[in-house]
Design a protein around this motif. Structure first.
Motif, short mmCIF file in Angstrom:
data_model
loop_
_atom_site.label_atom_id
_atom_site.label_comp_id
_atom_site.label_asym_id
_atom_site.label_seq_id
_atom_site.Cartn_x
_atom_site.Cartn_y
_atom_site.Cartn_z
N ALA A 92 0.84 -1.21 0.00
CA ALA A 92 0.00 0.00 0.00
C ALA A 92 0.87 1.26 0.00
O ALA A 92 0.53 2.25 -0.67
N ARG A 93 1.96 1.23 0.73
CA ARG A 93 2.86 2.39 0.75
C ARG A 93 3.49 2.60 -0.63
O ARG A 93 3.66 3.74 -1.08
N LEU A 125 -0.25 5.30 -0.89
CA LEU A 125 -1.46 5.47 -0.09
C LEU A 125 -1.20 5.92 1.34
O LEU A 125 -2.13 6.04 2.15
N GLU A 126 0.06 6.20 1.69
CA GLU A 126 0.38 6.62 3.05
C GLU A 126 -0.29 7.95 3.41
O GLU A 126 -0.80 8.11 4.52
N LEU A 160 -3.15 9.06 2.42
CA LEU A 160 -4.55 8.76 2.68
C LEU A 160 -4.71 8.15 4.07
O LEU A 160 -5.64 8.49 4.82
N ALA A 161 -3.78 7.27 4.45
CA ALA A 161 -3.82 6.67 5.78
C ALA A 161 -3.65 7.75 6.85
O ALA A 161 -4.31 7.71 7.90
N ALA A 191 -10.86 9.41 -1.54
CA ALA A 191 -9.98 8.30 -1.92
C ALA A 191 -9.81 8.21 -3.43
O ALA A 191 -8.80 7.69 -3.92
N TYR A 229 -6.64 9.08 -5.23
CA TYR A 229 -5.47 8.20 -5.14
C TYR A 229 -5.53 7.04 -6.14
O TYR A 229 -4.66 6.17 -6.13
N ALA A 277 -5.11 1.93 2.56
CA ALA A 277 -4.85 2.85 3.68
C ALA A 277 -5.13 2.16 5.01
O ALA A 277 -4.40 2.34 5.99
N CYS A 278 -6.20 1.36 5.05
CA CYS A 278 -6.52 0.62 6.27
C CYS A 278 -5.45 -0.42 6.59
O CYS A 278 -5.16 -0.69 7.76
#
Length: 717
Positions: A115-116, A120-121, A123-124, A142, A145, A162-163
């Motif tokens: 994810a990184r 997407l970091e 968004l997290a 979202a 992204y 992100a989750c």
């Protein structure tokens, strides 16, 4: 808290004593030497306390080493903050240090890593902020992204990624893990269910079983682990998820009204279920095993010490009998010094049952060598062999007795290189018969030839970490050997190798020197042996005995460094060497008290502990500390399991002490069990509080199960 202060607190001894002991250990002194000859320095810390202190010292130093390794590893990534550094300083166990290192530790690619890589970091981070300003639909946020090239095809995928990042961040939080570990231990339940065959019903108790983690005793943990390993049961770990998640939500959710709440909640639940719970379960089960092992090792050590310190059978000729069926029973007669005089084979048991011939051969040996005691191994066919000897005692006019001797480890010794060197012309069963006889004469001298793990006075020893078990048991053997002392002119290299300051090579060199040059005439002569230098001599000298030395102090436990003080003491009160040799110093202690021990110590230049030790040695030169312990019990008749009735009161010997009770030899082939609840009218936490291996006890028969060969006993008379 620094290491020395922590040791002082944990071991409940003064900081000054800890500092002195650690300094002596770091200087290369052995535990037996420190305990016996440095009492003034340590405040008379005994070998048990010193070994505990040494073990903890090693652990804490390794902990500090790991702490600094982790600090350097994080610093190398330029991510070390004052907060992380302080957290490392506060960590008191290895698990806490590893929790701190977890986010920085190299690992296989995870869902969060993927994810990184997809960008997407940020968004997290928006979700983590849990701000009220993001009132728009998170799907819209979202959507920014979405990146087909990076593999983010939709807003839903972006939010899922992100989750995943949030879940890993939660899992990597050391404080969260610490709290979850504590809650899981306090409220978790271990459950088992039967999944495989167990013909003898060995693990019947665990077919359907559950108990709180915090309450499970060590012996059950070891039994459950073994049953699981043998695929008889399946083990599960249960803890109320709501309890954990409520605590976790209290830290991860900072704004329950935020639109991000549902994503934070989802990530928190996923983090616990997928990442934290399985990991914590493994850690807890590992800790349970380690703690159970340490408890079992401690118990094994206590039992082993009591067995090794069994009083020797001095001045008796012994006939060793190694029972057997098809191959017969091997006999070996050893004289008062342990020298083998004769051997034979008899066949009094099935399938041969040549009883008359066996009686003739055995009787001839007993008469020819004036045998005092028959030592019978307690292994296969021991019951029949015991009956044979008991009947023979009734028939012969000669007076002799018999004793049952544990065979544990005898087969290991008999097949060893050491046994082959000692008895090259004997087969393994003949060697075993000799070993059984010698065990009765001097358990310590004979059992040092065997790997301590094979002596069989523990529980589940084969499931423990071999290195840790060996280290602990070898320490026990070392303490026992040095407490008794060894004769420099008769000790085997196996016995010598346990003397403080002497290793296996040095021990063999001593025996070789003895064979080439004859007997040692003094302690100091051992300095001529290769690999025995000044430091080794300092450590070992006080534990070596040279009974024929012209220096009377060489046959005592007085260390050569204290010879001048001992001679000054002897001369001060008008005694001579002959008085010491003849043990005519019975009034010495009273004379010292009358004169004033403090004044005398000042004149002699020694401390009071050393003075007291010297007096004890001079009063009984060459004494064996084991002589003061309960003597061995001999028999001339036998009971059968079928002869036992409920309510019978008998005398027996404690053969093994375990977590849930003690096994007692009452003269029947099968030892009886005294459950911990039947040992004392008072509450006791552990059988070892009351009983030790070798104790003579009076018991009453509670139950007899002939089919299962089980005897229930009580000491509540």
């Amino acid at each position: 808290m620094d290491i020395l202060s922590r040791l002082s607190e944990e071991c409940n001894i003064a900081l000054k004593q800890v500092e002195a002991a650690v300094k002596l250990i770091d200087e290369g002194n052995t535990i037996p030497f420190i305990a016996r000859y440095r009492k003034e320095v340590t405040g008379s810390l005994d070998d048990t306390v010193l070994r505990t202190l040494n073990d903890r010292l090693t652990y804490l130093r390794n902990l500090d080493k790991r702490r600094e390794e982790v600090r350097e590893a994080i610093a190398a990534q330029e991510k070390l903050t004052p907060e992380l550094s302080a957290a490392l300083d506060r960590a008191e166990i290895l698990a806490e240090i590893e929790d701190i290192y977890r986010p920085f530790k190299p690992h296989r690619k995870t869902r969060a890593d993927v994810a990184r890589e997809k960008g997407l970091e940020p968004l997290a981070a928006l979700l983590q902020a849990q701000e009220m300003t993001y009132e728009a639909d998170w799907d819209t946020i979202a959507a920014a992204y979405i990146d087909e090239e990076k593999g983010v095809a939709s807003a839903a995928e972006a939010l899922n990624g992100a989750c995943d990042i949030l879940a890993e961040d939660i899992s990597d939080n050391a404080d969260y893990r610490r709290r979850i570990r504590e809650l899981s231990v306090a409220h978790g339940i271990l459950k088992t269910e039967k999944i495989g065959e167990d013909e003898n019903g060995t693990y019947a108790m665990y077919y359907e079983y559950s108990e709180k983690i915090a309450a499970i005793p060590g012996h059950r943990i070891l039994a459950i682990n073994r049953a699981e390993k043998e695929e008889v049961i399946k083990v599960s770990f249960e803890v109320a998820a709501d309890l954990i998640l409520n605590d976790l939500f209290a830290h991860t959710v900072t704004n329950a009204k935020s639109p991000a709440f549902r994503y934070i909640a989802r990530a928190t639940v996923d983090s616990y279920d997928r990442l934290i719970a399985p990991s914590i379960e493994r850690e807890i089960r590992s800790d349970l095993f380690d703690n159970a092992s340490e408890g079992a090792i401690k118990l094994f050590s206590e039992n082993l010490k009591n067995l090794l310190m069994t009083p020797p059978l001095k001045g008796k000729t012994v006939l060793g009998l190694d029972p057997g069926y098809r191959t017969g029973c091997k006999l070996a007669v050893v004289d008062k010094t342990g020298k083998v005089l004769d051997t034979a084979v008899i066949y009094p048991t099935k399938p041969h049952e040549r009883i008359a011939d066996a009686e003739r051969i055995t009787s001839a040996l007993i008469r020819k060598y004036k045998v005092d005691v028959v030592a019978i191994g307690n292994g296969t066919a021991s019951k029949e062999s015991e009956i044979f000897i008991a009947n023979l005692i009734k028939k012969l006019p000669e007076t002799f007795h018999y004793a049952m001797v544990s065979e544990a480890g005898a087969s290991v010794y008999s097949a060893s290189k050491l046994a082959a060197e000692e008895f090259p012309d004997f087969d393994v069963t003949q060697r075993s018969a000799v070993s059984i006889a010698r065990r009765l004469q001097d358990a310590l001298a004979e059992l040092v030839k065997i790997d301590p793990k094979s002596i069989g006075v523990g529980q589940y020893q084969h499931d423990m970490k071999p290195a840790r078990l060996s280290e602990a048991l070898e320490g026990v053997v070392e303490d026992c050997v040095n407490a008794v002392g060894v004769d420099l002119n008769t000790a085997s290299h196996s016995l010598l190798s346990y003397v403080a300051g002497i290793n296996a090579t040095s021990a063999k060199n001593i025996v070789k020197y003895r064979e080439e040059n004859g007997e040692f005439h003094s302690r100091a002569e051992v300095l001529k042996v290769p690999r025995i230098g000044a430091k080794a001599y300092e450590q070992c000298a006080g534990f070596l005995r040279v009974s024929g030395s012209s220096e009377i102090l060489d046959c005592t436990g007085v260390h050569p460094e204290s010879y001048a003080a001992a001679r000054g003491l002897i001369a001060h009160f008008g005694y001579t060497d002959e008085d010491v040799r003849a043990a005519r110093l019975g009034g010495l202690r009273a004379s010292v008290k009358q004169y004033g021990s403090a004044k005398l110590c000042e004149e002699l230049g020694i401390g009071e502990p050393t003075l007291n030790d010297i007096i004890g040695e001079l009063e009984k030169p060459g004494r064996d500390v084991r002589d003061a312990l309960p003597q061995q019990e001999f028999r001339d008749d036998i009971l059968d399991l079928k002869d036992l009735k409920e309510g019978m009161v008998l005398t027996g010997t404690v053969r093994n002490v375990i977590d849930f009770g003690a096994f007692v030899d009452i003269g029947v082939h099968q030892d009886g069990l005294v459950h911990v609840s039947q040992i004392s009218d008072k509450y006791i936490r552990h059988p070892s509080e009351v009983l030790s291996v070798g104790d003579r006890v009076t018991v009453k028969v509670l139950s007899v199960d002939v089919k299962k060969q089980r005897i229930g006993l009580t000491m509540k008379l």
